[in-house]
Motif scaffolding. Structure first.
Motif, PDB file in Angstrom:
ATOM      1  N   LYS A 139       6.984  13.538   3.492  1.00 42.56           N
ATOM      2  CA  LYS A 139       7.314  14.213   2.240  1.00 42.56           C
ATOM      3  C   LYS A 139       8.819  14.417   2.080  1.00 42.56           C
ATOM      4  O   LYS A 139       9.348  14.372   0.962  1.00 42.56           O
ATOM      5  N   ASP A 140       9.531  14.639   3.199  1.00 42.31           N
ATOM      6  CA  ASP A 140      10.980  14.798   3.129  1.00 42.31           C
ATOM      7  C   ASP A 140      11.645  13.556   2.547  1.00 42.31           C
ATOM      8  O   ASP A 140      12.693  13.640   1.909  1.00 42.31           O
ATOM      9  N   THR A 141      11.017  12.401   2.777  1.00 43.93           N
ATOM     10  CA  THR A 141      11.568  11.146   2.271  1.00 43.93           C
ATOM     11  C   THR A 141      11.143  10.887   0.836  1.00 43.93           C
ATOM     12  O   THR A 141      11.980  10.682  -0.056  1.00 43.93           O
ATOM     13  N   TYR A 142       9.826  10.884   0.579  1.00 46.44           N
ATOM     14  CA  TYR A 142       9.380  10.471  -0.751  1.00 46.44           C
ATOM     15  C   TYR A 142       9.718  11.475  -1.849  1.00 46.44           C
ATOM     16  O   TYR A 142       9.795  11.112  -3.023  1.00 46.44           O
ATOM     17  N   ALA A 143       9.954  12.739  -1.488  1.00 49.69           N
ATOM     18  CA  ALA A 143      10.356  13.712  -2.498  1.00 49.69           C
ATOM     19  C   ALA A 143      11.697  13.349  -3.116  1.00 49.69           C
ATOM     20  O   ALA A 143      12.003  13.731  -4.253  1.00 49.69           O
ATOM     21  N   VAL A 144      12.503  12.578  -2.367  1.00 49.01           N
ATOM     22  CA  VAL A 144      13.807  12.122  -2.876  1.00 49.01           C
ATOM     23  C   VAL A 144      13.735  10.667  -3.337  1.00 49.01           C
ATOM     24  O   VAL A 144      14.254  10.303  -4.395  1.00 49.01           O
ATOM     25  N   SER A 145      13.058   9.803  -2.554  1.00 44.87           N
ATOM     26  CA  SER A 145      13.088   8.365  -2.838  1.00 44.87           C
ATOM     27  C   SER A 145      12.356   7.995  -4.126  1.00 44.87           C
ATOM     28  O   SER A 145      12.770   7.069  -4.828  1.00 44.87           O
ATOM     29  N   ILE A 146      11.281   8.712  -4.469  1.00 48.15           N
ATOM     30  CA  ILE A 146      10.519   8.377  -5.672  1.00 48.15           C
ATOM     31  C   ILE A 146      11.302   8.677  -6.949  1.00 48.15           C
ATOM     32  O   ILE A 146      11.451   7.809  -7.818  1.00 48.15           O
ATOM     33  N   PRO A 147      11.845   9.896  -7.122  1.00 50.66           N
ATOM     34  CA  PRO A 147      12.671  10.117  -8.324  1.00 50.66           C
ATOM     35  C   PRO A 147      13.931   9.263  -8.348  1.00 50.66           C
ATOM     36  O   PRO A 147      14.366   8.820  -9.414  1.00 50.66           O
ATOM     37  N   LEU A 148      14.505   9.001  -7.164  1.00 50.09           N
ATOM     38  CA  LEU A 148      15.679   8.116  -7.119  1.00 50.09           C
ATOM     39  C   LEU A 148      15.290   6.717  -7.560  1.00 50.09           C
ATOM     40  O   LEU A 148      16.014   6.069  -8.334  1.00 50.09           O
ATOM     41  N   GLY A 149      14.128   6.243  -7.099  1.00 44.90           N
ATOM     42  CA  GLY A 149      13.662   4.918  -7.486  1.00 44.90           C
ATOM     43  C   GLY A 149      13.426   4.799  -8.979  1.00 44.90           C
ATOM     44  O   GLY A 149      13.714   3.766  -9.590  1.00 44.90           O
ATOM     45  N   ALA A 150      12.895   5.871  -9.591  1.00 46.44           N
ATOM     46  CA  ALA A 150      12.671   5.853 -11.039  1.00 46.44           C
ATOM     47  C   ALA A 150      13.967   5.668 -11.800  1.00 46.44           C
ATOM     48  O   ALA A 150      13.978   5.137 -12.920  1.00 46.44           O
ATOM     49  N   ALA A 151      15.072   6.083 -11.186  1.00 46.66           N
ATOM     50  CA  ALA A 151      16.370   5.976 -11.854  1.00 46.66           C
ATOM     51  C   ALA A 151      17.087   4.667 -11.556  1.00 46.66           C
ATOM     52  O   ALA A 151      17.716   4.084 -12.447  1.00 46.66           O
ATOM     53  N   VAL A 152      17.002   4.176 -10.307  1.00 43.29           N
ATOM     54  CA  VAL A 152      17.854   3.037  -9.935  1.00 43.29           C
ATOM     55  C   VAL A 152      17.098   1.819  -9.416  1.00 43.29           C
ATOM     56  O   VAL A 152      17.696   0.742  -9.303  1.00 43.29           O
ATOM     57  N   ASN A 153      15.823   1.940  -9.071  1.00 37.20           N
ATOM     58  CA  ASN A 153      15.073   0.781  -8.583  1.00 37.20           C
ATOM     59  C   ASN A 153      14.437   0.074  -9.774  1.00 37.20           C
ATOM     60  O   ASN A 153      13.313   0.351 -10.157  1.00 37.20           O
ATOM     61  N   THR A 154      15.182  -0.854 -10.361  1.00 35.78           N
ATOM     62  CA  THR A 154      14.812  -1.382 -11.678  1.00 35.78           C
ATOM     63  C   THR A 154      14.763  -2.908 -11.673  1.00 35.78           C
ATOM     64  O   THR A 154      15.441  -3.573 -12.460  1.00 35.78           O
ATOM     65  N   ALA A 155      13.950  -3.457 -10.771  1.00 36.68           N
ATOM     66  CA  ALA A 155      13.836  -4.916 -10.676  1.00 36.68           C
ATOM     67  C   ALA A 155      13.305  -5.518 -11.970  1.00 36.68           C
ATOM     68  O   ALA A 155      13.783  -6.565 -12.430  1.00 36.68           O
ATOM     69  N   GLY A 156      12.303  -4.876 -12.578  1.00 44.21           N
ATOM     70  CA  GLY A 156      11.744  -5.376 -13.829  1.00 44.21           C
ATOM     71  C   GLY A 156      12.777  -5.423 -14.940  1.00 44.21           C
ATOM     72  O   GLY A 156      12.831  -6.382 -15.730  1.00 44.21           O
ATOM     73  N   ALA A 157      13.617  -4.403 -15.003  1.00 40.72           N
ATOM     74  CA  ALA A 157      14.677  -4.368 -16.015  1.00 40.72           C
ATOM     75  C   ALA A 157      15.688  -5.485 -15.781  1.00 40.72           C
ATOM     76  O   ALA A 157      16.173  -6.117 -16.733  1.00 40.72           O
ATOM     77  N   ALA A 158      16.011  -5.752 -14.509  1.00 43.16           N
ATOM     78  CA  ALA A 158      16.949  -6.841 -14.190  1.00 43.16           C
ATOM     79  C   ALA A 158      16.392  -8.184 -14.644  1.00 43.16           C
ATOM     80  O   ALA A 158      17.134  -9.040 -15.154  1.00 43.16           O
ATOM     81  N   VAL A 159      15.079  -8.378 -14.487  1.00 39.99           N
ATOM     82  CA  VAL A 159      14.435  -9.621 -14.951  1.00 39.99           C
ATOM     83  C   VAL A 159      14.543  -9.736 -16.466  1.00 39.99           C
ATOM     84  O   VAL A 159      14.909 -10.794 -17.006  1.00 39.99           O
ATOM     85  N   THR A 160      14.236  -8.662 -17.181  1.00 41.12           N
ATOM     86  CA  THR A 160      14.290  -8.676 -18.645  1.00 41.12           C
ATOM     87  C   THR A 160      15.687  -9.003 -19.151  1.00 41.12           C
ATOM     88  O   THR A 160      15.873  -9.875 -20.013  1.00 41.12           O
ATOM     89  N   ILE A 161      16.692  -8.302 -18.619  1.00 40.16           N
ATOM     90  CA  ILE A 161      18.078  -8.497 -19.067  1.00 40.16           C
ATOM     91  C   ILE A 161      18.526  -9.931 -18.820  1.00 40.16           C
ATOM     92  O   ILE A 161      19.129 -10.579 -19.689  1.00 40.16           O
ATOM     93  N   THR A 162      18.217 -10.452 -17.635  1.00 42.39           N
ATOM     94  CA  THR A 162      18.670 -11.801 -17.260  1.00 42.39           C
ATOM     95  C   THR A 162      18.002 -12.874 -18.105  1.00 42.39           C
ATOM     96  O   THR A 162      18.679 -13.760 -18.667  1.00 42.39           O
ATOM     97  N   ILE A 163      16.674 -12.823 -18.225  1.00 42.38           N
ATOM     98  CA  ILE A 163      15.948 -13.886 -18.930  1.00 42.38           C
ATOM     99  C   ILE A 163      16.264 -13.877 -20.424  1.00 42.38           C
ATOM    100  O   ILE A 163      16.487 -14.945 -21.029  1.00 42.38           O
ATOM    101  N   LEU A 164      16.331 -12.716 -21.046  1.00 44.15           N
ATOM    102  CA  LEU A 164      16.628 -12.672 -22.478  1.00 44.15           C
ATOM    103  C   LEU A 164      18.071 -13.093 -22.758  1.00 44.15           C
ATOM    104  O   LEU A 164      18.348 -13.752 -23.771  1.00 44.15           O
ATOM    105  N   SER A 165      18.983 -12.750 -21.872  1.00 47.14           N
ATOM    106  CA  SER A 165      20.385 -13.166 -22.059  1.00 47.14           C
ATOM    107  C   SER A 165      20.523 -14.684 -21.938  1.00 47.14           C
ATOM    108  O   SER A 165      21.228 -15.325 -22.736  1.00 47.14           O
ATOM    109  N   LEU A 166      19.851 -15.279 -20.962  1.00 46.14           N
ATOM    110  CA  LEU A 166      19.904 -16.732 -20.806  1.00 46.14           C
ATOM    111  C   LEU A 166      19.161 -17.444 -21.934  1.00 46.14           C
ATOM    112  O   LEU A 166      19.542 -18.546 -22.331  1.00 46.14           O
ATOM    113  N   ALA A 167      18.109 -16.801 -22.471  1.00 47.38           N
ATOM    114  CA  ALA A 167      17.415 -17.376 -23.628  1.00 47.38           C
ATOM    115  C   ALA A 167      18.346 -17.410 -24.834  1.00 47.38           C
ATOM    116  O   ALA A 167      18.344 -18.382 -25.614  1.00 47.38           O
ATOM    117  N   ALA A 168      19.151 -16.358 -24.992  1.00 44.04           N
ATOM    118  CA  ALA A 168      20.131 -16.336 -26.093  1.00 44.04           C
ATOM    119  C   ALA A 168      21.158 -17.452 -25.909  1.00 44.04           C
ATOM    120  O   ALA A 168      21.536 -18.139 -26.874  1.00 44.04           O
TER     121      ALA A 168
END
Length: 404
Positions: free
Chosen positions: A281-310
């Motif tokens: 709990k000492d770990t996930y109480a911090v890692s989960i909210p941190l991940g919601a803010a900065v662990n954004t692999a899906g967003a990186a895929v969206t930004i990259t593919i749509l930019s290259l499509a443009a």
């Protein structure tokens, strides 16, 4: 009725959610968009999650830091490393998919969205720094998780020197908020029934047809990240079969994230799953909210593919070095993406600027993103949110392997 309620509560949450999904689809097919009260169930559920999540994160992080004993490892460095590798790897995968299956967009005049995009990478970083020092009350009310994390860490460190009586109060507050969150999560089947009913009854599938190839490339790349890249990271670092962890995180976290389309709203769901998995709990109480803010692999895929499509649409040639820079910029930008639905789309103009694409055209790409957002954003959020669980667990398994 009492017997039915008891049987309902004895069912696993996943099974209850599946029941809610089926009922929502059937009602949408049978009644169309006439049952507005069912839509309200979905709205209320997501609103409740978004309302309680900031306070849960705030008190859990304070509690985790205040109660932390010296010498007790939390694996946070490893988890942050996983988050960084996962996001950059996702952006690199998106570049490869875009080169293998080039897509184009149907850009039209007057299709711009009335939204404000960042002007450069320095603006993204400046916004992040400003969010860190935001007023803590404002951060809580606005759901600014970077600010919430920063202040919770500071207050938690200060609370480490508090007496046992004060620490007991902090722990009790954490237990109370956690119980409220559990009540909200128990309502997920009804909330998701409302969400899927609204999606099926009101979303026009016809508008997605002209972007079929782009959607296929986007979703395929996200599936690759979820089912190939992330499991490979877990296997290499833990020497365990990664798929049991992948599938349970997809089933219990990815499903709710897909329909709520908000990593922030899914934080309580992820925290509950970490508890069920028996993680620290000492770990996930911090890692989960941190991940919601900065662990954004899906967003990186969206930004990259749509930019290259443009770039493909405008016949702009993109070489390998530029594509590598795009992957890095997309990864950094994704970490600054908003926690709300569609937040990553507003960072596309920043990535497009690497190719000299003017902002008025880039905003048309954003508009196209909103058209396919009903699928794209749901998949993106599921990728982002479930991987918070995967990497948090993987870090703990990796430490267990080292200790043997």
């Amino acid at each position: 009725m009492k017997s039915f309620f008891w049987k309902w509560q004895k069912m696993s949450l996943v099974k209850r959610i599946i029941v809610g999904l089926i009922i929502g689809i059937l009602l949408a097919v049978a009644f169309g968009d006439q049952l507005s009260w069912i839509t309200l169930l979905g709205t209320l559920f997501v609103s409740a999650l978004k309302s309680i999540a900031p306070y849960l994160v705030f008190i859990l992080v304070i509690t985790a830091i205040a109660m932390h004993e010296k010498g007790k490892k939390t694996n946070m460095k490893t988890i942050i490393g996983f988050y960084a590798v996962g996001t950059v790897g996702a952006a690199a995968s998106a570049v490869i998919f875009s080169f293998l299956f080039p897509s184009t967009l149907h850009l039209k005049e007057g299709n711009q969205q009335a939204v404000s995009a960042p002007g450069g990478i320095s603006e993204v970083i400046t916004n992040l720094l400003n969010n860190i020092v935001s007023n803590p009350i404002t951060a809580l009310t606005e759901g600014n998780y970077i600010g919430i994390l920063a202040w919770a860490l500071v207050i938690g460190v200060a609370a480490k020197s508090a007496n046992d009586q004060m620490k007991s109060v902090i722990q009790s507050a954490s237990d109370i908020v956690s119980k409220v969150v559990k009540w909200v999560i128990d309502l997920a089947p009804f909330g998701i029934m409302g969400i899927v009913y609204t999606a099926v009854a009101t979303t026009g599938i016809a508008s997605l047809k002209e972007y079929g190839q782009l959607l296929i490339v986007l979703v395929s790349c996200m599936l690759f990240v979820t089912l190939v890249m992330n499991p490979l990271i877990v296997f290499v670092t833990t020497h365990r079969n990664p798929y049991p962890l992948i599938f349970i995180s997809l089933r219990e976290s990815g499903v709710t994230a897909f329909f709520t389309r908000s990593s922030a709203a899914n934080i309580p769901v992820n925290l509950e799953l970490c508890r069920k998995l028996g993680l620290n709990k000492d770990t996930y109480a911090v890692s989960i909210p941190l991940g919601a803010a900065v662990n954004t692999a899906g967003a990186a895929v969206t930004i990259t593919i749509l930019s290259l499509a443009a770039a493909n649409t405008l016949d702009i040639s993109v070489d390998i070095p530029t594509a590598i820079v795009l992957a890095i910029v997309s990864s950094i930008s994704a970490a600054g993406a908003s926690g709300i639905a569609g937040g990553s789309l507003l960072l596309i103009p920043l990535a497009c600027s690497l190719f000299g694409i003017p902002s008025e055209i880039a905003m048309q790409v954003v508009a196209a993103g909103f058209i396919i957002g009903v699928v794209q954003d749901s998949c993106e959020t599921a990728v982002n949110s479930h991987s918070d669980i995967v990497f948090t667990a993987a870090a703990e398994y990796m430490q267990e392997r080292k200790n043997k």
